[in-house]
Design a protein around this motif. Structure first.
Motif, mmCIF file in Angstrom:
data_model
loop_
_atom_site.group_PDB
_atom_site.id
_atom_site.type_symbol
_atom_site.label_atom_id
_atom_site.label_comp_id
_atom_site.label_asym_id
_atom_site.label_seq_id
_atom_site.Cartn_x
_atom_site.Cartn_y
_atom_site.Cartn_z
ATOM 1 N N ALA A 17 0.831 -1.216 0.000
ATOM 2 C CA ALA A 17 0.000 0.000 0.000
ATOM 3 C C ALA A 17 0.857 1.254 0.000
ATOM 4 N N VAL A 18 1.427 1.547 -1.190
ATOM 5 C CA VAL A 18 2.357 2.659 -1.362
ATOM 6 C C VAL A 18 1.923 3.482 -2.561
ATOM 7 N N LEU A 19 1.974 4.794 -2.421
ATOM 8 C CA LEU A 19 1.689 5.692 -3.537
ATOM 9 C C LEU A 19 2.749 6.780 -3.610
ATOM 10 N N VAL B 55 1.307 -1.249 -5.068
ATOM 11 C CA VAL B 55 2.150 -0.063 -5.206
ATOM 12 C C VAL B 55 1.739 0.698 -6.455
ATOM 13 N N VAL B 56 1.651 2.033 -6.345
ATOM 14 C CA VAL B 56 1.319 2.895 -7.477
ATOM 15 C C VAL B 56 2.351 4.014 -7.570
ATOM 16 N N ILE C 144 1.362 -4.016 -9.099
ATOM 17 C CA ILE C 144 2.088 -2.751 -9.189
ATOM 18 C C ILE C 144 1.598 -2.005 -10.419
ATOM 19 N N VAL C 145 1.319 -0.711 -10.268
ATOM 20 C CA VAL C 145 0.830 0.119 -11.363
ATOM 21 C C VAL C 145 1.768 1.308 -11.551
ATOM 22 N N LEU C 146 2.192 1.529 -12.791
ATOM 23 C CA LEU C 146 2.981 2.697 -13.179
ATOM 24 C C LEU C 146 2.126 3.486 -14.155
ATOM 25 N N LYS C 147 1.692 4.682 -13.785
ATOM 26 C CA LYS C 147 0.749 5.412 -14.628
ATOM 27 C C LYS C 147 1.114 6.888 -14.718
ATOM 28 N N ASP C 148 0.849 7.454 -15.896
ATOM 29 C CA ASP C 148 1.048 8.884 -16.141
ATOM 30 C C ASP C 148 2.472 9.313 -15.810
ATOM 31 N N LEU C 149 3.424 8.600 -16.396
ATOM 32 C CA LEU C 149 4.838 8.944 -16.239
ATOM 33 C C LEU C 149 5.331 9.575 -17.537
#
Length: 584
Positions: free
Chosen positions: A360-362, A390-391, A428-433
């Motif tokens: 649970a990390v943003l 994780v986001v 794990i999500v990597l978004k809007d980078l």
């Protein structure tokens, strides 16, 4: 259960009961109790938390509990109650160290004066403040904070560490991922009052003098005054060196609006803490091992509006290392880091010490400039534990490598037996980078015994000389939507944009896998080729309609676009390759 038995994990029996009692599904954790804008994120994190609970029954153990109970609080965490109210430092007793009975002298060794003031004003139910007023610079060795205390170093004032090992006594602490004896920090949280005879694995302290309600603030300078020459006075073992702010076992902690410089080892070490707010700090370190902020086996942590330049990780989330970390078994959970400016250093990192679990990390709404990595995950065989839910969202700037997943961080040669625990990365999500990459946009190194799962990329944009460079071994990105295509890592991604269409002219459509490096290949037989055959194979693939072809050497990839008439044979065409889905 099979993985637990194979890796000699502790028994999974009883963990279901623990998880049911400690999962984040109680009424007071529902989205309606969260600040606006976080409810949807919370729903996602809770959903993947449930998936992780189910997953853990058949794999690694779930993350351990928190240091002060296992309850999530709403983000942004408020930190110490003394730090919530405006001018809260004025409440309670005031110990101005420039005034009697302390009368600190500018430029003097103020160790005894500062500790006396802390003891006089700290620990009181009504609280107190130790004031280092503007214009006063005091030198000091190790200091021990108290509960219900504000240490206020005003703008124009400074607390400066004396580089004398005798002033930093040996204490029992966590340093470098393990419980051990090391030099005390400049500013210390809890201390161990009673050690277990003979020590042993895990936390051997039978009684910690834990703290609560602690604030460090004021706009002034906290300077360890260590450089590459003076650091050697403490010895060569980094884990024996003093951290600058060694803040252990504090429930309710605020660190804000201070300038922090030149530690011997880690800079701000938040260890076994709960309800932490770090805001508006300015950290500058230059040497290896000098992480800016380490969140270590701590829950409910908020990091915002800070400028972080480091000789190592800018922010690192940790939870103990290997067997010792698993024995302590305290996780890091519910961390929000936002609106930070990240400069030199190794980026926003999770691991490699993650044996107690991280969940649970943003990381969001931050700029990285001149950073070696952007989003970074690191672990290795033997760690055990899991990283999940994780986001990374809305990050931009210029970095070397945009995204790194490494499950063999130190390249450790570990035989996978029943004494070896496997780390896990999932959900794990990597978004809007949006990044300019100077080295490589994606580096992904897995281990065959523990596949990464549910890794998604959404709207990832990369430009610069590293935009087409990637390395992918034993790794798979599960879904890609509107993103810079991770072709090597996501040949079977669930959502590719644009959607690949069959290309009947490609002679390798039925055999899209020819690799000689010993790693898993996608379809088709593993074919041994001479360099000449490999080069001819590459040229034929390009000329006959394959949209892209990847040739792999250790740590490097070459991609050839559709329509290319050159194959760059020779050094770039010696190890084998595979055809990739053609793009219309």
């Amino acid at each position: 259960r099979n993985l637990a038995q194979a890796c000699d994990c502790r028994t999974v029996q009883g963990w279901s009961h623990f998880a049911e009692k400690n999962m984040l599904l109680s009424a007071n954790h529902s989205p309606r109790h969260l600040p606006t804008g976080l409810a949807s994120l919370w729903a996602v994190l809770v959903a993947v938390a449930v998936s992780h609970h189910i997953h853990s029954a058949d794999g690694a153990l779930p993350p351990g509990p928190g240091p002060f109970g296992s309850v999530y609080i709403a983000q942004p965490a408020l930190g110490a109650p003394r730090g919530v109210a405006p001018n809260g430092w004025r409440n309670g007793a005031l110990c101005n160290i420039s005034a009697p009975p302390y009368s600190a002298v500018n430029g003097s060794n103020g160790t005894a004066v500062l500790q006396r003031a802390i003891d006089d004003c700290g620990g009181k139910p009504s609280g107190g403040t130790v004031l280092v007023p503007s214009g006063l610079v005091v030198f000091t060795g190790s200091l021990w904070l108290q509960s219900n205390l504000t240490l206020r170093v005003e703008t124009g004032a400074a607390i400066v560490g004396l580089v004398d090992p005798a002033l930093y006594p040996s204490v029992y602490t966590r340093s470098g991922g393990g419980m051990r004896t090391a030099h005390a920090s400049l500013l210390n949280g809890a201390r161990c009052l009673k050690l277990r005879p003979g020590g042993g694995e895990g936390d051997a302290c039978l009684e910690w003098a834990t703290l609560s309600n602690v604030v460090i603030e004021g706009g002034g300078l906290i300077d360890g005054s260590v450089n590459g020459t003076t650091r050697s006075r403490f010895g060569k073992d980094l884990t024996n060196l003093p951290t600058l702010l060694g803040l252990l076992w504090i429930d309710g902690l605020t660190v804000r609006d201070v300038v922090i410089r030149r530690p011997a080892f880690w800079t701000v070490h938040l260890c076994f803490c709960n309800n932490v707010r770090v805001e508006g700090i300015n950290v500058l370190t230059t040497l290896g091992g000098m992480d800016a902020i380490d969140v270590d086996s701590s829950w409910n942590v908020y990091i915002a509006g800070s400028t972080l330049a480091s000789g190592d990780d800018n922010v690192a989330l940790k939870s103990g290392q290997d067997a010792d970390g698993r024995a302590v078994n305290i996780s890091t959970q519910n961390v929000l880091a936002e609106r930070n400016t990240v400069l030199s250093g190794h980026g926003l990192t999770i691991g490699s010490d993650m044996s107690g679990g991280i969940r649970a990390v943003l990381f969001r709404d931050s700029t990285l400039s001149g950073t070696q990595y952007g989003a970074r995950f690191k672990s290795q065989c033997g760690r055990g534990g899991s990283v999940s839910n994780v986001v990374y969202s809305n990050l931009s700037g210029t970095v070397g490598t945009v995204v790194e997943f490494s499950m063999n961080y130190h390249g450790r040669k570990v035989v996978d037996t029943n004494t070896t625990l496997r780390p896990e990365f999932h959900d794990i999500v990597l978004k809007d980078l949006a990044f300019n990459s100077t080295a490589m946009w994606l580096y992904c190194l897995g281990i065959p015994q523990s596949p990464m799962t549910n890794i998604s990329m959404v709207n990832v944009s990369v430009i610069g000389k590293g935009a087409e460079k990637q390395s992918c071994k034993l790794c798979s990105i599960d879904s890609v939507a509107g993103s810079h295509q991770p072709l090597a890592c996501a040949p079977n991604a669930t959502t590719l944009t644009p959607t690949p269409t069959p290309n009947s002219t490609c002679p390798f459509a039925l055999h899209p896998g020819v690799r000689l490096d010993g790693n898993a290949h996608i379809g088709g037989p593993l074919v041994a080729e001479t360099p000449a055959e490999c080069c001819a194979h590459c040229t034929a693939a390009i000329s006959q309609g394959c949209a892209a072809f990847e040739w792999i050497k250790p740590s490097k990839c070459w991609l050839k676009a559709a329509g290319s008439t050159t194959s760059s044979c020779g050094d770039s065409c010696v190890s084998g390759g595979r055809s990739l889905p053609p793009v219309p």
